[in-house]
Design a protein around this motif. Structure first.
Motif, short mmCIF file in Angstrom:
data_model
loop_
_atom_site.label_atom_id
_atom_site.label_comp_id
_atom_site.label_asym_id
_atom_site.label_seq_id
_atom_site.Cartn_x
_atom_site.Cartn_y
_atom_site.Cartn_z
N ALA A 208 0.83 -1.21 0.00
CA ALA A 208 0.00 0.00 0.00
C ALA A 208 0.87 1.26 0.00
O ALA A 208 0.56 2.23 -0.70
N THR A 209 1.96 1.23 0.75
CA THR A 209 2.85 2.40 0.80
C THR A 209 3.55 2.59 -0.54
O THR A 209 3.68 3.72 -1.02
N ARG A 210 3.96 1.50 -1.17
CA ARG A 210 4.57 1.59 -2.50
C ARG A 210 3.57 2.16 -3.51
O ARG A 210 3.91 3.02 -4.33
N ASP A 211 2.32 1.72 -3.43
CA ASP A 211 1.30 2.23 -4.34
C ASP A 211 1.04 3.72 -4.09
O ASP A 211 0.80 4.47 -5.04
N LEU A 212 1.10 4.15 -2.83
CA LEU A 212 0.93 5.57 -2.52
C LEU A 212 2.09 6.39 -3.08
O LEU A 212 1.89 7.50 -3.60
N LEU A 213 3.31 5.84 -3.01
CA LEU A 213 4.46 6.54 -3.60
C LEU A 213 4.29 6.66 -5.11
O LEU A 213 4.60 7.70 -5.70
N ARG A 214 3.79 5.61 -5.75
CA ARG A 214 3.54 5.68 -7.19
C ARG A 214 2.43 6.68 -7.51
O ARG A 214 2.48 7.37 -8.52
N THR B 269 11.94 5.98 -3.55
CA THR B 269 11.65 5.21 -4.77
C THR B 269 12.54 3.97 -4.82
O THR B 269 12.05 2.86 -5.08
N LEU B 270 13.82 4.13 -4.56
CA LEU B 270 14.72 2.97 -4.54
C LEU B 270 14.32 1.98 -3.46
O LEU B 270 14.29 0.77 -3.68
N PHE B 271 13.99 2.50 -2.30
CA PHE B 271 13.63 1.66 -1.16
C PHE B 271 12.39 0.82 -1.47
O PHE B 271 12.38 -0.39 -1.21
N TYR B 272 11.36 1.45 -2.04
CA TYR B 272 10.10 0.73 -2.27
C TYR B 272 10.08 -0.10 -3.54
O TYR B 272 9.34 -1.07 -3.64
N GLU B 273 10.85 0.29 -4.55
CA GLU B 273 10.83 -0.49 -5.78
C GLU B 273 11.77 -1.70 -5.72
O GLU B 273 11.51 -2.71 -6.33
N ILE B 274 12.87 -1.58 -4.97
CA ILE B 274 13.81 -2.70 -4.86
C ILE B 274 13.42 -3.61 -3.70
O ILE B 274 13.50 -4.82 -3.80
N GLU B 275 13.02 -3.02 -2.59
CA GLU B 275 12.64 -3.70 -1.35
C GLU B 275 13.82 -4.40 -0.69
O GLU B 275 14.27 -4.00 0.34
N ASP B 276 14.36 -5.45 -1.31
CA ASP B 276 15.50 -6.16 -0.74
C ASP B 276 16.47 -6.50 -1.85
O ASP B 276 16.15 -7.28 -2.75
N ILE B 277 17.64 -5.91 -1.82
CA ILE B 277 18.63 -6.11 -2.89
C ILE B 277 19.08 -7.56 -2.95
O ILE B 277 19.52 -8.04 -4.00
N ALA B 278 18.93 -8.31 -1.87
CA ALA B 278 19.34 -9.71 -1.84
C ALA B 278 18.47 -10.59 -2.74
O ALA B 278 18.85 -11.72 -3.03
N ARG B 279 17.34 -10.06 -3.22
CA ARG B 279 16.49 -10.87 -4.11
C ARG B 279 17.09 -11.00 -5.51
O ARG B 279 16.61 -11.77 -6.33
N PHE B 280 18.14 -10.23 -5.78
CA PHE B 280 18.85 -10.33 -7.06
C PHE B 280 20.15 -11.10 -6.83
O PHE B 280 21.07 -10.58 -6.20
N GLN C 289 24.02 -8.35 -12.61
CA GLN C 289 23.44 -8.25 -13.95
C GLN C 289 21.91 -8.31 -13.90
O GLN C 289 21.24 -7.63 -14.66
N GLN C 290 21.37 -9.13 -13.00
CA GLN C 290 19.91 -9.23 -12.88
C GLN C 290 19.32 -7.94 -12.35
O GLN C 290 18.27 -7.50 -12.79
N PHE C 291 20.02 -7.31 -11.41
CA PHE C 291 19.54 -6.02 -10.90
C PHE C 291 19.61 -4.95 -11.98
O PHE C 291 18.69 -4.16 -12.15
N ALA C 292 20.70 -4.94 -12.76
CA ALA C 292 20.84 -3.95 -13.84
C ALA C 292 19.74 -4.15 -14.88
O ALA C 292 19.18 -3.17 -15.39
N SER C 293 19.39 -5.38 -15.16
CA SER C 293 18.31 -5.65 -16.10
C SER C 293 16.97 -5.21 -15.53
O SER C 293 16.14 -4.62 -16.22
N TYR C 294 16.73 -5.49 -14.24
CA TYR C 294 15.50 -5.07 -13.57
C TYR C 294 15.35 -3.55 -13.59
O TYR C 294 14.26 -3.02 -13.80
#
Length: 195
Positions: free
Chosen positions: A45-51, A154-165, A169-174
């Motif tokens: 919900a917070t990410r959607d509010l930021l968008r 924006t970085l905080f809510y769109e990435i959430e957890d950098i460990a998911r990449f 290269q996968q992060f750069a593609s995302y």
């Protein structure tokens, strides 16, 4: 599977859930259909509010552009102050000759003022929410030179957890930092996705 990649499902003569699910399973098994990331429910919900805030900022910019275009359309001199700031907007509509044009510009200015108030209110709320989720990560993002409050959120809510990449290269593609490559018969035909 990721919703954007569902178009990879081949449309045959017969189309039903059983056939579609089988084709999706085959694509997933072959690594041809990336799995979607399930964003944490508590932060959605917070990410959607930021968008939504970003949409309001675009609307404000569009209205500011309309006022500037109106100035050019009626061949007026440049504004003395930048109308992007509240201090530069009083009396802007009085520079236009026609009553209807003045009313149109006055409406734009009123909506811009209202949007600015709403944007500031939501920014304050979003900052408080971000500090609740992970204030330390937000502070670290803000400590990077060139990253302000909004970009950090924006970085905080769109990435959430950098460990998911698993790989950089996968992060750069995302992040859409890698251009797609078009080729045919081994010859490069240019790139796509440069925006």
């Amino acid at each position: 599977g990721h919703a954007l990649y569902m178009t990879a499902v081949h449309g045959g003569k017969t189309k039903n859930d059983r056939i579609d699910s089988e084709k999706i399973a085959i694509l997933l098994r072959g690594g041809m259909l990336p799995e979607a990331y399930a964003y944490p429910r508590a932060m959605r919900a917070t990410r959607d509010l930021l968008r939504r805030r970003a949409r309001l900022v675009r609307m404000r910019a569009e209205l500011l552009g309309h006022v500037q275009l109106s100035k050019y359309q009626y061949n007026l001199d440049p504004f003395k102050k930048k109308i992007a700031y509240r201090a530069g907007r009083p009396g802007v509509e009085e520079r236009f000759a026609g009553a209807i044009v003045r009313r149109n510009v006055s409406l734009d200015v009123a909506v811009i003022d209202h949007l600015e108030a709403a944007i500031k209110k939501e920014e304050k709320f979003l900052i408080s929410q971000t500090n609740l989720y992970d204030g330390q990560a937000f502070f670290l993002l803000r400590s990077v030179p060139g990253i302000g409050v909004i970009l950090a959120m924006t970085l905080f809510y769109e990435i959430e957890d950098i460990a998911r990449f698993p790989r950089v290269q996968q992060f750069a593609s995302y992040a859409r930092l890698v251009k797609g490559q078009k080729s045919s018969a081994g010859k490069p035909l240019g790139s796509q996705g440069a925006k």
